[in-house]
Design a protein around this motif. Structure first.
Motif, PDB file in Angstrom:
ATOM      1  N   LEU A   6     -35.623   3.620  10.316  1.00 58.97           N
ATOM      2  CA  LEU A   6     -34.445   4.221   9.691  1.00 58.97           C
ATOM      3  C   LEU A   6     -33.499   3.117   9.234  1.00 58.97           C
ATOM      4  N   ALA A   7     -33.285   3.035   7.924  1.00 52.61           N
ATOM      5  CA  ALA A   7     -32.301   2.109   7.365  1.00 52.61           C
ATOM      6  C   ALA A   7     -30.994   2.860   7.166  1.00 52.61           C
ATOM      7  N   LEU A   8     -29.925   2.316   7.732  1.00 53.28           N
ATOM      8  CA  LEU A   8     -28.597   2.904   7.616  1.00 53.28           C
ATOM      9  C   LEU A   8     -27.820   2.087   6.595  1.00 53.28           C
ATOM     10  N   SER A   9     -27.636   2.656   5.421  1.00 53.82           N
ATOM     11  CA  SER A   9     -27.092   1.935   4.280  1.00 53.82           C
ATOM     12  C   SER A   9     -25.672   2.409   3.992  1.00 53.82           C
ATOM     13  N   PRO A  10     -24.722   1.506   3.779  1.00 55.02           N
ATOM     14  CA  PRO A  10     -23.383   1.967   3.418  1.00 55.02           C
ATOM     15  C   PRO A  10     -23.363   2.702   2.081  1.00 55.02           C
ATOM     16  N   HIS A  11     -23.932   2.047   1.051  1.00 60.15           N
ATOM     17  CA  HIS A  11     -23.874   2.574  -0.313  1.00 60.15           C
ATOM     18  C   HIS A  11     -25.278   2.806  -0.870  1.00 60.15           C
ATOM     19  N   ALA A  15     -29.478  -0.842   0.969  1.00 60.27           N
ATOM     20  CA  ALA A  15     -30.735  -1.031   1.702  1.00 60.27           C
ATOM     21  C   ALA A  15     -31.790  -1.678   0.814  1.00 60.27           C
ATOM     22  N   ALA A  16     -31.905  -1.207  -0.415  1.00 58.50           N
ATOM     23  CA  ALA A  16     -32.898  -1.786  -1.331  1.00 58.50           C
ATOM     24  C   ALA A  16     -32.549  -3.224  -1.672  1.00 58.50           C
ATOM     25  N   PHE A  17     -31.279  -3.502  -1.997  1.00 57.90           N
ATOM     26  CA  PHE A  17     -30.866  -4.852  -2.356  1.00 57.90           C
ATOM     27  C   PHE A  17     -31.107  -5.836  -1.207  1.00 57.90           C
ATOM     28  N   SER A  18     -30.858  -5.412   0.024  1.00 61.25           N
ATOM     29  CA  SER A  18     -30.857  -6.340   1.153  1.00 61.25           C
ATOM     30  C   SER A  18     -32.148  -6.332   1.961  1.00 61.25           C
ATOM     31  N   ALA A  19     -32.846  -5.214   1.994  1.00 63.52           N
ATOM     32  CA  ALA A  19     -34.032  -5.110   2.854  1.00 63.52           C
ATOM     33  C   ALA A  19     -35.167  -4.357   2.187  1.00 63.52           C
ATOM     34  N   GLY A  20     -35.135  -4.231   0.864  1.00 63.03           N
ATOM     35  CA  GLY A  20     -36.151  -3.443   0.172  1.00 63.03           C
ATOM     36  C   GLY A  20     -37.564  -3.965   0.354  1.00 63.03           C
ATOM     37  N   GLY A  21     -37.727  -5.278   0.381  1.00 65.16           N
ATOM     38  CA  GLY A  21     -39.063  -5.835   0.564  1.00 65.16           C
ATOM     39  C   GLY A  21     -39.640  -5.491   1.915  1.00 65.16           C
ATOM     40  N   LEU A 134     -32.587  -0.457  10.733  1.00 62.30           N
ATOM     41  CA  LEU A 134     -32.156  -1.554   9.876  1.00 62.30           C
ATOM     42  C   LEU A 134     -30.742  -1.228   9.431  1.00 62.30           C
ATOM     43  N   ALA A 135     -29.862  -2.247   9.422  1.00 64.12           N
ATOM     44  CA  ALA A 135     -28.463  -2.005   9.125  1.00 64.12           C
ATOM     45  C   ALA A 135     -27.810  -3.304   8.670  1.00 64.12           C
ATOM     46  N   PRO A 136     -26.628  -3.216   8.035  1.00 65.05           N
ATOM     47  CA  PRO A 136     -25.990  -4.408   7.466  1.00 65.05           C
ATOM     48  C   PRO A 136     -25.233  -5.238   8.494  1.00 65.05           C
ATOM     49  N   GLN A 137     -25.196  -6.555   8.249  1.00 68.06           N
ATOM     50  CA  GLN A 137     -24.337  -7.455   9.009  1.00 68.06           C
ATOM     51  C   GLN A 137     -22.897  -7.433   8.495  1.00 68.06           C
ATOM     52  N   ALA A 138     -22.644  -6.773   7.382  1.00 72.23           N
ATOM     53  CA  ALA A 138     -21.324  -6.711   6.748  1.00 72.23           C
ATOM     54  C   ALA A 138     -20.879  -8.073   6.231  1.00 72.23           C
ATOM     55  N   ILE A 139     -21.839  -8.903   5.838  1.00 71.11           N
ATOM     56  CA  ILE A 139     -21.498 -10.173   5.187  1.00 71.11           C
ATOM     57  C   ILE A 139     -20.862  -9.857   3.841  1.00 71.11           C
ATOM     58  N   GLY A 140     -19.780 -10.523   3.545  1.00 73.84           N
ATOM     59  CA  GLY A 140     -18.989 -10.231   2.356  1.00 73.84           C
ATOM     60  C   GLY A 140     -17.738  -9.455   2.681  1.00 73.84           C
ATOM     61  N   GLY A 141     -17.789  -8.661   3.767  1.00 76.87           N
ATOM     62  CA  GLY A 141     -16.601  -8.003   4.266  1.00 76.87           C
ATOM     63  C   GLY A 141     -16.204  -6.711   3.594  1.00 76.87           C
ATOM     64  N   HIS A 142     -17.092  -6.086   2.814  1.00 81.87           N
ATOM     65  CA  HIS A 142     -16.726  -4.791   2.235  1.00 81.87           C
ATOM     66  C   HIS A 142     -16.421  -3.822   3.376  1.00 81.87           C
ATOM     67  N   VAL A 143     -15.317  -3.114   3.249  1.00 82.58           N
ATOM     68  CA  VAL A 143     -14.837  -2.296   4.356  1.00 82.58           C
ATOM     69  C   VAL A 143     -15.847  -1.220   4.758  1.00 82.58           C
ATOM     70  N   ASP A 144     -16.577  -0.643   3.819  1.00 82.02           N
ATOM     71  CA  ASP A 144     -17.573   0.377   4.169  1.00 82.02           C
ATOM     72  C   ASP A 144     -18.705  -0.219   4.998  1.00 82.02           C
ATOM     73  N   HIS A 145     -19.102  -1.442   4.697  1.00 79.81           N
ATOM     74  CA  HIS A 145     -20.131  -2.116   5.484  1.00 79.81           C
ATOM     75  C   HIS A 145     -19.608  -2.402   6.886  1.00 79.81           C
ATOM     76  N   LEU A 148     -19.427   0.838   9.004  1.00 78.32           N
ATOM     77  CA  LEU A 148     -20.746   1.292   9.429  1.00 78.32           C
ATOM     78  C   LEU A 148     -21.236   0.448  10.594  1.00 78.32           C
ATOM     79  N   LEU A 149     -21.123  -0.874  10.475  1.00 80.34           N
ATOM     80  CA  LEU A 149     -21.585  -1.748  11.549  1.00 80.34           C
ATOM     81  C   LEU A 149     -20.843  -1.449  12.845  1.00 80.34           C
ATOM     82  N   ARG A 150     -19.521  -1.335  12.776  1.00 80.32           N
ATOM     83  CA  ARG A 150     -18.745  -1.081  13.985  1.00 80.32           C
ATOM     84  C   ARG A 150     -19.124   0.246  14.619  1.00 80.32           C
ATOM     85  N   ALA A 151     -19.343   1.263  13.787  1.00 74.14           N
ATOM     86  CA  ALA A 151     -19.723   2.561  14.327  1.00 74.14           C
ATOM     87  C   ALA A 151     -21.089   2.503  15.005  1.00 74.14           C
ATOM     88  N   LEU A 152     -22.038   1.816  14.384  1.00 75.95           N
ATOM     89  CA  LEU A 152     -23.376   1.729  14.968  1.00 75.95           C
ATOM     90  C   LEU A 152     -23.365   0.929  16.259  1.00 75.95           C
TER      91      LEU A 152
END
Length: 245
Positions: A6-11, A15-21, A134-145, A148-152
């Motif tokens: 299960l990939a948990l994607s903010p937007h 998921a495809a941009f960061s972990a699609g492969g 699979l989930a984001p590290q929130a690199i870049g600091g977008h608030v939605d990322h 999500l990370l904090r909630a997970l």
């Protein structure tokens, strides 16, 4: 028994941009792959900065921007061999973040999104019972990322997690913002080989984003080539790396 990733994607593209492969390789290896995107709600008649976030991509004000993006996500997931799930949380521009600077600043004290993300993800995890997240590290600091990370992290999940490096933010500077680094401190890193061709095809399905993010399809191709075919993750728990790769 089929294992589920299960990939948990903010937007609708993260998921495809960061972990699609990696997602494509998991699907090829017989895993059931689900991409659940949190911030996908259509908001009628947006105004101000929220409206600008679609018109700056060449879309007319009357277009249902998120419906368009959900259709792109369905096409991308089909390429990856994944099933999309769309959780109806509002993106940050609809929650009081009224500028690009605000999107990459600290979360607002009155923002309900972390609580809403927890309420959305908890029953989904109970229903699907994934073997791998699979989930984001929130690199870049977008608030939605970040939220999500904090909630997970607050859910204290008991299954392995591959925390992805958020693309394209990680490629835009040598020192990207990492506001959640302390939450992932001490987790080892690993680079997993991905299916580069499938990843590129999936990313290209997000046509509404390519001009704004990369200057067009050719820019996407150059950015992905520059990032390389391996995808780098922080590892929480004991992900089945040999089987996943």
């Amino acid at each position: 028994m089929t294992r589920l990733a299960l990939a948990l994607s903010p937007h609708l593209d993260d998921a495809a941009f960061s972990a699609g492969g990696t997602l494509a390789r998991l699907a090829d290896a017989g895993w059931e792959v689900v991409v659940a995107t949190l911030f996908t709600a259509s908001v009628p008649e947006p105004t101000g900065f929220a409206l600008a976030c679609q018109t700056d991509k060449g879309l007319a004000p009357e277009v249902d921007y998120m419906a368009l993006r959900r259709s792109e996500d369905a096409a991308a997931c089909a390429v990856l061999g994944a099933q999309p799930i769309w959780l109806a949380l509002r993106e940050a521009p609809h929650r009081g973040y009224h500028s690009a600077a605000a999107l990459f600043g600290p979360p607002r004290a009155d923002d309900p999104a972390e609580r809403e993300a927890t309420a959305a993800m908890e029953p989904l995890l109970d229903l699907l019972r994934p073997s791998l997240l699979l989930a984001p590290q929130a690199i870049g600091g977008h608030v939605d990322h970040v939220l999500l990370l904090r909630a997970l992290r607050g859910l204290e999940v008991q299954v392995p997690v591959l925390w992805w490096r958020d693309f394209p933010y990680v490629a835009r500077t040598t020192t990207p913002a990492m506001p959640c680094a302390a939450l992932l401190e001490g987790l080892p890193e690993a680079a997993l080989p991905g299916d580069a061709a499938r990843k590129q095809a999936a990313c290209a399905a997000y046509a509404s984003q390519l001009g704004f993010q990369f200057g067009g399809p050719a820019g996407l191709e150059r950015a992905l080539e520059g990032a390389g075919t391996a995808e780098v993750f922080r590892l929480q728990g004991d992900p089945p790396l040999a089987r996943a790769a």
